[in-house]
Design a protein around this motif. Structure first.
Motif: not given
Ligand code: COA
Length: 709
Positions: A51, A101-102
């Protein structure tokens, strides 16, 4: 594959990208950016989000490829299904380290995706930490790329943890305990970077004075052993025990296998590396804190000062448990403490000042202990009495630390009501090691001594020995057995392996009929033993295939027939190759020596008390192989039964040197012959010094390929 990046880029990154930096303050991707900023990281922070816009006033890049200049570390915090693409983009950009991190990879059974991201990273020369981690903190670069607390204290302790949740909570806990961290590293699934990679850096990292590790499983144990040994020669390493399953042990085919399936191997190998084992997080943290604040002891003599006999006795028990040596030179103790101990007290160690001991008495006793050069450490205890003014005691103790810390290690344990608890809290607040539980206090002293002994031992180098073993002969035997689809060696094959290694076995011949049996028995000399030889009968005694102590021709003939009859009855379709006729050995000390290929650590050797009760007595010790003679001797000395070898109860000393040789040879065979998974000599008969050892029964198992234990 390209060269691995310099690990300094991980610890001191100049630019960090956060892939999945979120605009939403409730998301991990936001909190990580927030923590990096809040902890004062001085490098460049590049949030990445499709974004664009701004996050925490930082301009956001839509793609990692849009960032100008180099990126040392990328923190990836997006759902697992998008991670591969992000890893690819980072690798293409030349990012050096990715912290993933996932969650949602091998920890939930998706090994394939994890492998894919690792090979993609490797192709691009990037390394991966994780996936499934909470991030990392490095004090020297004020880099807190975690979603844990921001309240971290910089200091000298590095924590490596396989469990993420535990790591996050440890960040908070260390702050509360006033423990300063040099770093906190979460390893998660350890798909690429593991504890050894981090240790390699931390060993030489001056800001790290102590390393604490929480380990559940070890993948590349051989390398870890080498690095731990190196690390402990420079700084203390404390490992928290995580249980190992006993399930594997239940399925194991030999004593060595079943004993090795427990936590024992891990525990003994940690000992071998000079690593301190803690039973709980609290114990580990207390130990870290105590070691980092205390001077090193200069010797083994510890003195307990108490005002309560019971508490003193408990502390003495704890000293035995934690291997703290109580000073027992009674004349010196009398000289040192008689001025402060009343006639009805005790100057023996524990030094009992009695229930009427005052603040002044304590001060005099502690000063006397500190002034005596033969007293090296002090355990100071106090029970609450009308004479024991807890608040004044706290001030007196603080006074000992006011100018510089005392030159000797001290610990304190006080027991009583609210005022005592306040006294402990106020001492702890200024990092003075005070506890209400005597065992907690003594356990800290025990850890300090363990570290002291480890450092002393680490300076001695132990030369690994080359063993003369006829490897080509062993190869032939192993190949033949595997060719026949067998995963064990027959007894005469195992005997040949022992011969190739020069481990003495009783004389033995394979007889095909009665006449041969008698001929061999007469060649060997009576008494002899007869044992069935058949690849279909592994448990010979259970099938009635063994006869011992046969004294003459007739007994041999009878036994031969009985063995054949029993075995045909027990296993009608068994192919019997014959019966072995062997020398009956003189009985002596029955020990066990073995070697097993451990899934994590590779070749591991074992020594202990042998015989049929080996599992019940469980007096065995393990070591990762290779190792030198001194280390093997140390392993032997760790068993309770080692005293039998040294000549207990007036007996002559046994041939310990030959035991060391046998253990070293078993380890060497396993290290050199990948297809052998276990060797066990039980019993290994040990004779008097100079008369060697004998291996009447050897069991050798072969690996069944990648699935084999
Ligand atoms: N590149 C950059 N940003 C991306 C992206 C990509 N390829 N794909 C998605 N994003 C953005 C999203 O738009 C979102 O930003 P926004 O909130 O501003 O819209 C942000 O990244 C996060 O993505 P989202 O889909 O909202 O994921 P999430 O925040 O709900 O969850 C994880 C992501 C990694 C936290 C989650 O998948 C997870 O694994 N949680 C467990 C973490 C954990 O416990 N680890 C172990 C600790 S011990």
């Amino acid at each position: 594959m390209t060269d691995k990046p310099d690990i300094t880029s991980l610890f001191e990154p100049r630019t960090v990208a956060v892939v999945g930096a979120s605009h939403n303050p409730e998301k991990i991707g936001y909190k990580i950016v927030e923590n990096i900023i809040a902890c004062g990281y001085a490098g460049r922070i590049c949030p990445i989000n499709p974004e664009g816009g701004e996050i925490l006033k930082l301009p956001v890049y839509k793609n990692v490829g849009d960032v100008d200049g180099e990126i040392d570390v990328a923190v990836i915090t997006i759902p697992s299904k998008y991670v591969y693409d992000a890893v690819k983009a980072c690798a293409d950009k030349g990012v050096k380290y990715s912290l993933i991190i996932s969650s949602g990879f091998s920890e939930v059974g998706d090994y394939e995706s994890e492998k894919k991201i690792v090979s993609c990273a490797q192709e691009g020369g990037m390394r991966i930490i994780g996936p499934n981690i909470f991030g990392m903190y490095v004090a020297k670069s004020s880099f807190n790329a975690t979603f844990g607390t921001r309240d971290v204290r910089p200091g000298g302790i590095a924590i490596i943890t396989q469990s993420g949740a535990l790591g996050i909570s440890l960040m908070g806990k260390t702050a509360v305990m006033n423990i300063g961290l040099s770093g906190m590293f979460s390893l998660g699934n350890k798909s690429d970077v593991d504890e050894s990679d981090l240790l390699e850096y931390l060993i030489t990292d001056d800001s790290t004075r102590i390393i604490m590790m929480y380990v559940e499983g070890v993948k590349n144990g051989g390398r870890l052993v080498e690095l731990l040994k190196k690390a402990t020669s420079k700084k203390p390493v404390i490992v928290i025990k995580a249980g190992r399953s006993k399930r594997g042990a239940m399925a194991a085919a030999s004593h060595t296998g079943s004993l090795a399936g427990s936590d024992a191997v891990f525990s003994d190998i940690m000992k071998q590396c000079g690593v301190i084992r803690a039973e709980s997080i609290q114990e580990a943290l207390d130990a870290c804190k105590y070691i980092s604040n205390s001077p090193q002891p200069k010797g083994e003599n510890s003195v307990i000062i108490t005002n309560g006999g019971g508490m003193g006795v408990m502390a003495a028990d704890a000293c035995e448990k934690y291997s703290v040596n109580l000073y027992d030179n009674i004349e010196d103790l009398k000289r040192t403490f008689s001025k402060v101990v009343p006639a009805f007290g005790s100057v023996k160690n524990p030094v009992d000042l009695t229930g009427q001991a005052t603040l002044e008495n304590y001060k005099t006793a502690i000063d006397a202990a500190l002034a005596n050069k033969d007293i090296h450490t002090v355990i100071c205890l106090g029970c609450e009495t009308a004479f024991f003014d807890a608040s004044k005691i706290a001030e007196m103790i603080k006074g000992l630390y006011s100018n510089s810390k005392p030159a000797k290690p001290l610990v304190y344990s006080f027991f009583g009501g609210a005022r005592i608890e306040d006294c402990i809290t106020s001492l702890k607040a200024v990092d003075i090691p005070a506890f209400s539980d005597v065992y907690e206090a003594v356990s800290c002293m025990g850890v300090l001594y363990e570290n002291y002994r480890n450092t002393a031992y680490a300076t001695e180098s132990d030369q690994k020995e080359e063993q003369g073993i006829d490897d080509p002969s062993i190869d032939v035997i192993v190949k033949k057995a595997l060719g026949e689809g067998r995963h064990f060696l027959l007894s005469y094959e195992a005997e040949k392996v022992m011969a190739a290694a020069g481990i003495r076995m009783p004389k033995s011949f394979l007889a095909k009929d009665f006449d041969e049996a008698v001929k061999f028995a007469e060649k060997i000399g009576y008494p002899v033993a007869l044992k069935v030889v058949s690849k279909d009968i592994i448990h010979k005694s259970d099938a009635g295939g063994v006869a011992l102590n046969l004294e003459n021709r007739q007994e041999v003939l009878d036994a031969y027939q009985v063995i054949l009859y029993n075995c045909k009855k027990a296993k009608p379709d068994a192919v019997i190759e014959g019966v072995s006729v062997s020398e009956m050995m003189k009985k002596e000390i029955e020990t066990i020596a073995g070697a097993v290929r451990d899934k994590s650590f590779g070749p591991v050797v074992m020594y202990g008390l042998g015989g049929v009760y080996v599992e019940i007595l469980n007096d065995v010790a393990f070591r990762s192989f290779p190792l030198g003679r001194k280390d093997i001797l140390k392993m032997i000395n760790e068993t309770k039964s080692s005293q039998l070898l040294m000549g207990a109860r007036g007996e002559k000393r046994k041939d310990v040197g030959s035991v060391v040789d046998a253990v070293s040879k078993l380890g060497t065979i396993l290290a050199r012959h990948e297809e052998i998974s276990e060797i066990e000599i039980n019993p290994l008969m040990v004779y008097e010094d100079g008369q060697g050892v004998m291996a009447p029964d050897v069991r050798i198992l072969l690996s069944k390929g990648p699935e084999a234990k």
